[in-house]
Design an enzyme around this catalytic site. Structure first.
Site, PDB file in Angstrom:
ATOM      1  N   LYS A  61      47.859  41.269  47.249  1.00 52.60           N
ATOM      2  CA  LYS A  61      47.191  40.361  46.447  1.00 52.60           C
ATOM      3  C   LYS A  61      48.458  39.111  45.941  1.00 52.60           C
ATOM      4  O   LYS A  61      47.552  37.865  45.786  1.00 52.60           O
ATOM      5  CB  LYS A  61      47.026  41.008  45.059  1.00 52.60           C
ATOM      6  CG  LYS A  61      45.789  42.209  45.206  1.00 52.60           C
ATOM      7  CD  LYS A  61      44.752  41.745  45.969  1.00 52.60           C
ATOM      8  CE  LYS A  61      43.735  42.877  46.241  1.00 52.60           C
ATOM      9  NZ  LYS A  61      42.743  42.721  47.240  1.00 52.60           N
ATOM     10  N   GLY A 104      41.376  44.869  41.998  1.00 52.69           N
ATOM     11  CA  GLY A 104      40.109  45.431  41.231  1.00 52.69           C
ATOM     12  C   GLY A 104      40.542  45.975  39.979  1.00 52.69           C
ATOM     13  O   GLY A 104      39.838  46.995  39.450  1.00 52.69           O
ATOM     14  N   ARG A 119      35.543  44.015  51.786  1.00 59.76           N
ATOM     15  CA  ARG A 119      34.567  45.294  52.077  1.00 59.76           C
ATOM     16  C   ARG A 119      33.045  44.770  51.642  1.00 59.76           C
ATOM     17  O   ARG A 119      32.952  43.790  50.693  1.00 59.76           O
ATOM     18  CB  ARG A 119      35.206  46.481  51.326  1.00 59.76           C
ATOM     19  CG  ARG A 119      34.797  46.264  49.862  1.00 59.76           C
ATOM     20  CD  ARG A 119      35.615  47.255  48.961  1.00 59.76           C
ATOM     21  NE  ARG A 119      35.184  47.293  47.728  1.00 59.76           N
ATOM     22  CZ  ARG A 119      36.203  46.577  46.900  1.00 59.76           C
ATOM     23  NH1 ARG A 119      37.265  45.989  47.403  1.00 59.76           N
ATOM     24  NH2 ARG A 119      35.727  46.268  45.581  1.00 59.76           N
ATOM     25  N   GLU A 149      36.773  36.786  44.488  1.00 64.01           N
ATOM     26  CA  GLU A 149      36.855  36.982  42.976  1.00 64.01           C
ATOM     27  C   GLU A 149      37.555  35.592  42.300  1.00 64.01           C
ATOM     28  O   GLU A 149      38.469  35.152  42.704  1.00 64.01           O
ATOM     29  CB  GLU A 149      37.291  38.173  42.464  1.00 64.01           C
ATOM     30  CG  GLU A 149      36.624  39.219  42.944  1.00 64.01           C
ATOM     31  CD  GLU A 149      37.029  40.511  42.302  1.00 64.01           C
ATOM     32  OE1 GLU A 149      38.039  40.423  41.323  1.00 64.01           O
ATOM     33  OE2 GLU A 149      36.542  41.433  42.305  1.00 64.01           O
ATOM     34  N   ARG A 207      25.022  49.803  36.362  1.00 64.25           N
ATOM     35  CA  ARG A 207      25.574  50.925  37.174  1.00 64.25           C
ATOM     36  C   ARG A 207      25.551  52.252  36.130  1.00 64.25           C
ATOM     37  O   ARG A 207      25.855  52.151  35.107  1.00 64.25           O
ATOM     38  CB  ARG A 207      27.319  50.774  37.329  1.00 64.25           C
ATOM     39  CG  ARG A 207      27.617  49.722  38.333  1.00 64.25           C
ATOM     40  CD  ARG A 207      29.037  49.462  38.640  1.00 64.25           C
ATOM     41  NE  ARG A 207      29.446  48.463  39.378  1.00 64.25           N
ATOM     42  CZ  ARG A 207      30.640  48.365  40.050  1.00 64.25           C
ATOM     43  NH1 ARG A 207      31.431  49.449  40.260  1.00 64.25           N
ATOM     44  NH2 ARG A 207      31.012  47.290  40.681  1.00 64.25           N
ATOM     45  N   GLU A 258      50.367  36.143  36.475  1.00 65.38           N
ATOM     46  CA  GLU A 258      49.489  35.137  36.549  1.00 65.38           C
ATOM     47  C   GLU A 258      49.323  34.647  34.899  1.00 65.38           C
ATOM     48  O   GLU A 258      49.381  35.584  34.261  1.00 65.38           O
ATOM     49  CB  GLU A 258      48.256  35.399  36.973  1.00 65.38           C
ATOM     50  CG  GLU A 258      47.658  35.454  38.166  1.00 65.38           C
ATOM     51  CD  GLU A 258      46.399  35.906  38.738  1.00 65.38           C
ATOM     52  OE1 GLU A 258      45.616  36.490  37.942  1.00 65.38           O
ATOM     53  OE2 GLU A 258      45.917  35.892  39.898  1.00 65.38           O
TER      54      GLU A 258
HETATM   55  C1  MV4 Z   1      42.373  38.433  34.899  1.00 60.47           C
HETATM   56  C2  MV4 Z   1      41.898  38.087  33.822  1.00 60.47           C
HETATM   57  C3  MV4 Z   1      42.400  36.904  32.894  1.00 60.47           C
HETATM   58  N1  MV4 Z   1      43.647  36.230  33.340  1.00 60.47           N
HETATM   59  N2  MV4 Z   1      43.600  37.573  35.155  1.00 60.47           N
HETATM   60  C4  MV4 Z   1      41.263  41.436  37.273  1.00 60.47           C
HETATM   61  C5  MV4 Z   1      40.762  42.379  38.119  1.00 60.47           C
HETATM   62  C6  MV4 Z   1      39.296  42.656  37.248  1.00 60.47           C
HETATM   63  N3  MV4 Z   1      38.906  44.102  37.544  1.00 60.47           N
HETATM   64  C7  MV4 Z   1      39.657  42.050  35.887  1.00 60.47           C
HETATM   65  N4  MV4 Z   1      40.646  40.981  36.311  1.00 60.47           N
HETATM   66  C8  MV4 Z   1      40.858  39.988  35.264  1.00 60.47           C
HETATM   67  N5  MV4 Z   1      42.221  39.284  35.502  1.00 60.47           N
HETATM   68  C9  MV4 Z   1      44.174  36.599  34.667  1.00 60.47           C
HETATM   69  N6  MV4 Z   1      45.308  36.056  34.810  1.00 60.47           N
HETATM   70  C10 MV4 Z   1      40.673  38.723  33.321  1.00 60.47           C
HETATM   71  C11 MV4 Z   1      40.197  39.767  34.210  1.00 60.47           C
HETATM   72  C12 MV4 Z   1      38.977  40.266  33.675  1.00 60.47           C
HETATM   73  C13 MV4 Z   1      39.014  41.132  32.790  1.00 60.47           C
HETATM   74  C14 MV4 Z   1      40.195  41.675  32.060  1.00 60.47           C
HETATM   75  C15 MV4 Z   1      40.119  42.389  30.842  1.00 60.47           C
HETATM   76  C16 MV4 Z   1      38.865  42.888  30.420  1.00 60.47           C
HETATM   77  C17 MV4 Z   1      37.886  42.885  31.256  1.00 60.47           C
HETATM   78  C18 MV4 Z   1      37.726  41.760  32.143  1.00 60.47           C
HETATM   79  C19 MV4 Z   1      36.569  41.445  32.787  1.00 60.47           C
HETATM   80  C20 MV4 Z   1      36.632  40.744  34.049  1.00 60.47           C
HETATM   81  C21 MV4 Z   1      37.795  40.058  34.418  1.00 60.47           C
END
Ligand code: MV4
Length: 461
Positions: free
Chosen positions: A116, A163, A291, A274, A337, A199
């Site tokens: 990643k 993910g 995928r 994403e 889901r 990040e």
């Molecule tokens: C983040 C983020 C905010 N800032 N990265 C990455 C994997 C995915 N499942 C969630 N991800 C996120 N990455 C940065 N730099 C916010 C998310 C995020 C999220 C984070 C916490 C709780 C729910 C979330 C729902 C979608 C995305």
């Protein structure tokens, strides 16, 4: 087009691929574990072969057994589904070495996007905007220097993760050293690679992913976006398209730049990029999934393009028959889901016997599921029971249809997330399309199946 393929997966996605094979006149051979001997995919495939005992490591992740099964059955290609080996570049290479087509991207593209941190650099070079962050960090010292530069709060992520696996939010400098060292140990244990990257944390954002499809001849199209902001512990619960709050101009620009970058890295097949989108509609690339995704039906319902047909056609060497001007999104689709998790027990996965299974139906309703009455869920795998996808001309009508379909869905014998989804649809913030990534965290009391649901807002049918 292939004559016969092996499906190295189980559950609803195995059924999904079997159905696509049947429609294209391709013979389907299902690889199954002993725990899945009585599963619906085994009953519905043209042929089947046992690849080992229940535990994934001995079956669905067992490369020698899967390759042997493919050779014994004389198939030309293997469809990996999602999860398991679907993003395992070594598996893709072994398939090629054994004269088998891996239905997915080239191993090199999978490797590049699978790291990643490397994916961020590659996609930045391909023109996609990134959040402030780092390449892979190899020491606490490097991490601390980068954290000081980027500022807090920040996200610490595993290079080999993705993910949501191996992700941590660090609020303050004094927490950083401890979180970094524990994350490094856990990630080393989980992925045999302790690479971490940082990040800048983007709060109050929308999680927007772009579906792309490329053939072997440099042609590629983007198929719109899916909003996946409603997640619990980084597990997506609800996905929808088009995303509320995303203007058409932004949708078109993100799609155009996503497919441009995807072609630039030599991608083939279906893939998903994403992004996070902030309140000012700035967007930032996060990661690429190489995928077919769980939530692919949302895109299929609004574009009327069968993504599994497309995978099989591209993998068998056929050129895309559509160009970008042929891609149209119509109406609104939402996927729920339905998992065997108990919202009143903090969504802990449950196993059990499906006493009664009578899925929803009627106009604009699709159910992708491997369940049947009397089915016993095995303990070895994820807790997904069914995906309920609804389509309607507008988002409000899709919400009303979702509420109707969830209410009529009969699935008894084990706890499910159906009550959670019904509460979500009654939540005004969700109804107004204002559910951001922090939505569930901010409303957890309402959604643990204990507190009374928020007052019903009338949704224009
Ligand atoms: C983040 C983020 C905010 N800032 N990265 C990455 C994997 C995915 N499942 C969630 N991800 C996120 N990455 C940065 N730099 C916010 C998310 C995020 C999220 C984070 C916490 C709780 C729910 C979330 C729902 C979608 C995305």
């Amino acid at each position: 087009m292939f004559k016969k393929i092996l499906i190295a997966n189980r559950g609803e996605i195995a059924l999904r691929v079997i159905r696509a094979c049947r429609e294209l006149g391709v013979e389907s051979v299902i690889a199954y574990s002993e725990a899945d001997r009585d599963s619906l995919p085994v009953r519905m495939a043209d042929d089947s072969i046992c690849i080992g005992p229940g535990p994934s490591g001995k079956s669905y992740l067992n490369i020698p057994n899967i390759i042997s099964a493919a050779v014994l059955k004389g198939v030309e290609a293997i469809h990996p589904g999602y999860g398991f080996l679907s993003e395992n570049a070594s598996f893709a290479e072994v398939c090629a070495d054994c004269g088998l087509v891996f239905i997915g991207p080239p191993a090199a593209a999978m490797t590049k996007m699978g790291d990643k941190a490397e994916a961020r650099s590659a996609m930045s070079r391909a023109g996609l905007p990134l959040l402030p962050g780092t390449d892979v960090l190899r020491s606490l010292g490097e991490g601390e220097a980068a954290a000081a530069r980027i500022g807090f709060p920040l996200m610490l992520k595993a290079a080999a993760g993705g993910g949501g696996r191996g992700i941590r939010l660090v609020h303050r400098p004094e927490e950083f050293a401890h979180v970094f060292t524990t994350a490094q140990a856990e990630v080393r244990e989980a992925f045999h690679d302790d690479g971490l990257y940082i990040e800048k944390y983007l709060g109050h954002a929308r999680h927007i992913e772009i579906q792309v499809l490329c053939d072997n001849y440099g042609n590629g199209v983007h198929l719109g976006e899916r909003n996946c902001s409603v997640q619990r512990r980084h597990q997506k619960l609800v996905e929808e398209s088009p995303s509320p709050g995303i203007p058409d101009a932004l949708r078109e620009e993100m799609g155009r730049r996503a497919i441009q970058a995807t072609l630039a890295i030599g991608y083939r097949g279906v893939g998903t990029l994403e992004f996070l989108v902030d309140e000012n509609n700035n967007y930032y690339f996060m990661e690429m999934n190489t995928r077919l995704q769980v939530e692919h039906p949302v895109t299929e319902m609004v574009t009327n393009i069968d993504l599994v047909h497309a995978q099989l056609r591209v993998a068998s060497g056929e050129p895309l028959t559509i160009t970008q001007k042929d891609v149209r999104q119509r109406g609104h689709a939402i996927e729920f889901r339905i998992t065997a998790e108990d919202p009143t027990l903090d969504f802990r996965p449950q196993t059990g016997v499906v006493e009664n299974y009578l899925p929803s139906g009627g106009p604009g309703v699709r159910v992708d599921s491997h369940l049947y009455t009397g089915y016993e869920t095995p303990p070895h795998y994820d807790s997904l029971l069914a995906k309920l996808i609804v389509w309607a001309p507008t988002r409000d009508e899709a919400i009303a249809r979702g509420r109707r379909a969830l209410s009529e869905f009969e699935l008894t014998g084990l706890p499910t997330t159906i009550p959670f989804h019904l509460q979500l649809l009654d939540n005004e913030v969700f109804q107004q399309g204002q559910a951001y990534t922090n939505f569930l965290a901010e409303h957890s009391a309402e959604f643990n199946g204990k507190a009374p649901a928020a007052k019903k807002a009338s949704v224009r049918a």
